[in-house]
Design a protein around this motif. Structure first.
Motif, short mmCIF file in Angstrom:
data_model
loop_
_atom_site.label_atom_id
_atom_site.label_comp_id
_atom_site.label_asym_id
_atom_site.label_seq_id
_atom_site.Cartn_x
_atom_site.Cartn_y
_atom_site.Cartn_z
N GLU A 51 1.01 -1.13 -0.04
CA GLU A 51 -0.07 -0.01 -0.11
C GLU A 51 0.94 1.32 -0.02
N VAL A 52 2.06 1.13 0.64
CA VAL A 52 2.77 2.36 0.81
C VAL A 52 3.48 2.63 -0.72
N GLU A 53 3.77 1.38 -1.15
CA GLU A 53 4.44 1.72 -2.72
C GLU A 53 3.54 2.17 -3.82
N LYS A 54 2.12 1.65 -3.45
CA LYS A 54 1.09 2.21 -4.48
C LYS A 54 1.08 3.61 -4.18
N ARG A 55 0.83 4.36 -3.02
CA ARG A 55 0.65 5.63 -2.74
C ARG A 55 1.90 6.44 -3.37
N LEU A 56 3.07 6.09 -3.69
CA LEU A 56 4.21 6.36 -3.91
C LEU A 56 3.91 6.99 -5.75
N PHE A 57 3.29 5.87 -6.21
CA PHE A 57 2.76 6.30 -7.60
C PHE A 57 1.61 7.32 -7.93
N GLY A 58 0.72 7.58 -6.89
CA GLY A 58 -0.16 8.69 -7.06
C GLY A 58 -1.11 8.35 -7.64
N LYS A 59 -1.61 9.02 -8.72
CA LYS A 59 -2.52 8.65 -9.35
C LYS A 59 -2.10 8.08 -11.00
N SER A 60 -0.65 7.96 -10.94
CA SER A 60 -0.21 7.25 -12.22
C SER A 60 0.16 5.63 -11.87
N HIS A 61 0.08 5.08 -12.92
CA HIS A 61 0.65 3.38 -12.96
C HIS A 61 2.10 3.49 -13.78
N ASP A 62 2.61 4.45 -13.91
CA ASP A 62 3.77 4.42 -14.68
C ASP A 62 5.01 4.16 -13.98
N PHE A 63 5.70 3.12 -13.91
CA PHE A 63 6.79 2.66 -13.16
C PHE A 63 7.84 3.70 -13.45
N GLU A 64 8.27 4.05 -14.74
CA GLU A 64 9.57 4.93 -14.85
C GLU A 64 9.27 6.05 -14.32
N ARG A 65 8.02 6.67 -14.36
CA ARG A 65 7.83 8.21 -14.09
C ARG A 65 7.79 8.19 -12.36
N THR A 66 7.37 7.22 -11.74
CA THR A 66 7.63 7.03 -10.37
C THR A 66 9.07 6.82 -9.83
N LEU A 67 9.65 6.11 -10.57
CA LEU A 67 11.19 5.77 -10.09
C LEU A 67 11.83 7.10 -10.31
N LEU A 68 11.25 7.94 -11.41
CA LEU A 68 11.96 9.21 -11.50
C LEU A 68 11.59 10.27 -10.33
N LYS A 69 10.60 10.28 -9.86
CA LYS A 69 10.22 11.05 -8.86
C LYS A 69 10.64 10.84 -7.70
N LEU A 70 11.19 9.59 -7.32
CA LEU A 70 11.74 9.32 -6.27
C LEU A 70 13.12 9.61 -6.30
N THR A 71 13.70 9.23 -7.47
CA THR A 71 15.22 9.64 -7.55
C THR A 71 15.37 11.32 -7.19
N GLY A 72 14.33 11.91 -7.89
CA GLY A 72 14.20 13.48 -7.73
C GLY A 72 14.19 14.09 -6.25
N THR A 73 13.50 13.05 -5.53
CA THR A 73 13.28 13.45 -4.27
C THR A 73 14.38 13.32 -3.26
N ILE A 74 15.14 12.20 -3.55
CA ILE A 74 16.66 12.05 -3.27
C ILE A 74 17.45 13.11 -3.56
N GLU A 75 17.49 13.65 -4.76
CA GLU A 75 18.20 14.77 -5.05
C GLU A 75 17.89 16.05 -4.41
N THR A 76 16.71 16.28 -4.04
CA THR A 76 16.37 17.46 -3.45
C THR A 76 16.81 17.53 -1.92
N LEU A 77 16.51 16.41 -1.23
CA LEU A 77 16.83 16.26 -0.08
C LEU A 77 18.14 16.47 0.22
N ARG A 78 19.18 15.88 -0.59
CA ARG A 78 20.69 16.10 -0.64
C ARG A 78 20.92 17.63 -0.84
#
Length: 334
Positions: A51-78
């Motif tokens: 359920e946590v992983e599904k929430r990370l997708f938001g309204k999208s089912h796009d795996f690559e877009r979700t992975l890109l969003k998570l990678t961007g979050t890491i870059e922002t935090l750093r």
């Protein structure tokens, strides 16, 4: 500024692309046309996400877009120096878990054999269409195109080596270079494995699971996954990460260099021209030896034309568009 787009009759370009062009680059639209479960919604439903992983997708089912969003979050935090203990590592763990579950989903929805999804009369027609081209570049990591090429070997034993990926030996291994290759997996595939998983001293970078009538190749993929040796493929979220993965692989770099040096007319089929594959579009855009570019569209034409303007702005008057059904007319679903 003048339009880069050809003003010719677009409806004719599908037939033209399948008759006079030298090179073909195939995207996910090809696999979806043959097996409509090869889409992000089906993959999302079959991946076994928490359920946590599904929430990370938001309204999208796009795996690559979700992975890109998570990678961007890491870059922002750093960048903001907000890397509280465990936050970045937790996000990185989620990225790896989602990547692994994408392969589980592909395994789940993937047909066991080609004739599960395609009548033999259509396989023959696709083989004849593919034979028109000199080189084929595949962005997919499923088995569909590989199966078709293997089926061609069975049907045309007098010319069974028409399509070559450069792997040699038994089992087939990547030798480091192969000038005779003309079929390229730009992002790897689920039938590629790292042979050093059992022996770190193994000298070959890649091994290819071999076609076997008695033991379906998909079963071999599943077996290796169960042994902790996942397939060798590129599924990072951003174009930059994908390119980094490619440049750390002798084979993938080899395939990219082949695309970089083709000459003549290039057909793109089943591609969406998204930015997460910008490394591919950039290679094409920088290749001044490409004389014309044929790009398929599904549904509305304007979105793909807009993206083509962005990625191929130097191809003035060299781009032609055609409905995706035209290249394989009467074979693939509309």
């Amino acid at each position: 500024m003048r339009s880069i787009l050809s003003q010719n009759n677009y409806m004719d370009h599908g037939n033209e692309a399948g008759q006079i062009c030298k090179h073909l680059l195939i995207g996910n639209g090809f696999s979806i046309a043959l097996h409509n479960k090869f889409n992000y919604t089906s993959l999302f439903e079959e991946a076994g996400l928490t359920e946590v992983e599904k929430r990370l997708f938001g309204k999208s089912h796009d795996f690559e877009r979700t992975l890109l969003k998570l990678t961007g979050t890491i870059e922002t935090l750093r960048a903001l120096e907000l890397d509280e203990p465990g936050i970045v590592s937790d996000i990185q763990a989620k990225i790896e878990a989602i990547k692994e579950k994408l392969i589980i989903a592909v395994r789940s929805i993937h047909p066991t054999k080609l004739d599960d999804i395609l009548e033999y009369k259509y396989i023959d027609l696709i083989i004849d269409k593919l034979d028109i081209f000199e080189n084929i570049f595949d962005l997919n990591y499923d088995l569909i195109l590989y199966w078709i090429i293997m089926e061609r070997r069975r049907k045309k034993p007098y010319d069974k080596y028409r399509w070559q990926d450069g792997f040699r030996g038994t089992p087939p291994r990547w030798p480091g270079n192969s000038e005779g290759a003309n079929f390229f997996n730009l992002h790897g595939s689920i039938y590629f494995i790292n042979p050093s998983y059992a022996d770190p001293t193994y000298s070959y970078e890649l091994e290819k699971l071999k076609w076997d009538d008695d033991y379906p190749i998909l079963h071999k993929v599943i077996e290796h996954i169960s042994l902790g040796n996942p397939p060798y493929y590129v599924c990072e979220g951003s174009s930059e990460e994908k390119l980094n993965h490619i440049l750390h692989s002798n084979y993938l770099t080899f395939t990219l260099n082949k695309l970089k040096n083709i000459e003549g007319k290039l057909v793109l089929y089943g591609v969406s021209l998204h930015d997460n594959d910008k490394h591919i579009w950039k290679i094409i855009a920088q290749n001044k030896k490409i004389t014309e570019l044929y790009i398929s569209y599904y549904g509305l034409e304007e979105p793909i034309k807009t993206k083509a303007q962005q990625h191929f702005c130097d191809f003035e008057g060299k781009i032609k568009f055609y409905p995706s059904k035209k290249l394989f007319e009467g074979i693939l679903s509309d």
